[in-house]
Design a protein around this motif. Structure first.
Motif, PDB file in Angstrom:
ATOM      1  N   ALA A 275       0.829  -1.205   0.000  1.00 28.05           N
ATOM      2  CA  ALA A 275       0.000   0.000   0.000  1.00 28.05           C
ATOM      3  C   ALA A 275       0.863   1.255   0.000  1.00 28.05           C
ATOM      4  CB  ALA A 275      -0.943   0.002   1.207  1.00 28.05           C
ATOM      5  N   ARG A 276       1.956   1.222   0.733  1.00 29.87           N
ATOM      6  CA  ARG A 276       2.867   2.361   0.745  1.00 29.87           C
ATOM      7  C   ARG A 276       3.552   2.538  -0.611  1.00 29.87           C
ATOM      8  NH1 ARG A 276       4.232   4.840   5.417  1.00 29.87           N
ATOM      9  NH2 ARG A 276       3.454   3.958   7.371  1.00 29.87           N
ATOM     10  N   ARG A 277       3.917   1.441  -1.242  1.00 30.22           N
ATOM     11  CA  ARG A 277       4.545   1.532  -2.560  1.00 30.22           C
ATOM     12  C   ARG A 277       3.599   2.172  -3.566  1.00 30.22           C
ATOM     13  NH1 ARG A 277       6.422  -4.011  -4.703  1.00 30.22           N
ATOM     14  NH2 ARG A 277       6.943  -2.683  -6.492  1.00 30.22           N
ATOM     15  N   VAL A 278       2.346   1.771  -3.516  1.00 29.42           N
ATOM     16  CA  VAL A 278       1.354   2.355  -4.422  1.00 29.42           C
ATOM     17  C   VAL A 278       1.203   3.838  -4.133  1.00 29.42           C
ATOM     18  CG1 VAL A 278      -1.085   2.351  -5.076  1.00 29.42           C
ATOM     19  CG2 VAL A 278       0.116   0.181  -4.742  1.00 29.42           C
ATOM     20  N   ALA A 279       1.112   4.197  -2.846  1.00 26.14           N
ATOM     21  CA  ALA A 279       0.940   5.595  -2.468  1.00 26.14           C
ATOM     22  C   ALA A 279       2.106   6.451  -2.956  1.00 26.14           C
ATOM     23  CB  ALA A 279       0.801   5.715  -0.950  1.00 26.14           C
TER      24      ALA A 279
END
Length: 328
Positions: A193-197
């Motif tokens: 989720a952090r990578r996507v953000a």
């Protein structure tokens, strides 16, 4: 537009083109008249990005998005652009993993919308992840949150009206982005989720803080508690211990060792206990056949449920239901 035959959506693991395990999640984006176009685009683009980034991992994920509305044809957005949609009724028997309902601030939700809002409510009762973007849905039994019925308003030309319109659009965008990233976090864990953000230029620091305010801790005990909480919340779905390990940012072997140390049981036993609690509640509170109870409790079949139930509860599901209903 052609109508697809009704079917059950399969969210179980399959094999991708490159031979890697592929996990598919089916998402419905439900549009109401006057919906915010940017919010709908953000949801679709964020989920598409997550699918693309996961292709580099050992396990691939794919989000399949269906755009639905009260009727077949087109729905007008707040930007006056029309978006092609499929009537929700053609997907009445589908079981989506998540539903985003995008309601415009000026949407006139009349009696014609009731079948659609009732469908959303039933989906939520079946444990689908239902998220509202924009104005609240009508009625005291709103499936998402309480709020007044949205009514049509003439657009305001003054400065205050413009400011309020901008505020509503900003809030709608925030809800769309937060909902999509939290869905990705639920499925693939905090790291993904952090990578996507990080790949989203529109993702503000405030949005990130809201999404990751309950991030997985750094100690093994904190990670085990996060994994246990995730297993409890998602036990109704087809999930694996490997999924829980991803959420906890641990290897399966490490999660197994620390899980036993912290909670005195394996992650698999913990998941089975959570599912059996769901099964017991459904057997007592409903008259659903065992096969359907199994599906709603995240199990593969009625036979699987019967074997597991007898092993842990020392009786059959049918006998348990009869005994408990006699006691009531």
């Amino acid at each position: 537009m052609s109508t697809r035959p009704r079917q059950r959506l399969d969210a179980s693991e399959s094999e991708g083109p490159d031979g890697k395990p592929l996990r598919t999640r089916h998402v419905a984006v439900v549009l109401f008249e006057g919906f915010d176009l940017l919010s709908a685009s953000v949801i679709a683009n964020t989920l598409e990005l997550a699918s693309e980034l996961s292709s580099r991992n050992a396990i691939q994920w794919a989000y399949r998005v269906a755009v639905l509305a009260a009727h077949d044809g087109h729905v007008g957005s707040s930007a006056t652009l029309l978006v092609s949609t499929e009537a929700f009724d053609t997907r009445r028997d589908y079981e989506f993993d998540a539903i985003f309902a995008i309601v415009g601030a000026d949407t006139d939700l009349d009696d014609r919308s009731e079948p659609l809002t009732a469908w959303i409510s039933r989906a939520r009762a079946k444990a689908a992840d239902v998220r509202l973007v924009g104005a609240p849905l009508p009625g005291p039994d709103s499936p998402i949150r309480d709020g007044p019925r949205a009514t049509h308003r003439e657009p305001s030309c003054n400065a205050a009206g413009h400011a309020n319109d901008c505020k509503r659009k900003s809030q709608s965008l925030h809800e769309a982005l937060t909902g999509a990233l939290k869905l990705i976090r639920r499925d693939m864990g905090d790291t993904m989720a952090r990578r996507v953000a990080e790949h989203l230029s529109i993702c503000s620091q405030d949005a990130l803080n809201a999404i990751f305010e309950d991030v997985v801790g750094s100690t093994p005990a904190e990670k085990v508690r996060a994994a246990a909480h995730w297993l409890q919340d998602n036990c109704r779905r087809q999930i694996t211990i490997e999924d829980a390990a991803q959420v906890a940012a641990m290897s399966e072997r490490s999660l197994l060792r620390h899980f036993r140390s912290e909670l005195g049981m394996t992650p698999s036993d913990y998941l089975m206990n959570a599912r059996l609690q769901v099964v017991c509640n459904l057997l007592i509170e409903t008259d659903l056949p065992v096969d359907k109870v199994a599906k709603r409790a995240g199990m593969t079949s009625g036979d699987h449920l019967a074997r597991s139930f007898r092993r842990h509860m020392k009786t059959s599901p049918t006998e348990y239901r009869a005994q408990r209903k006699l006691q009531c």
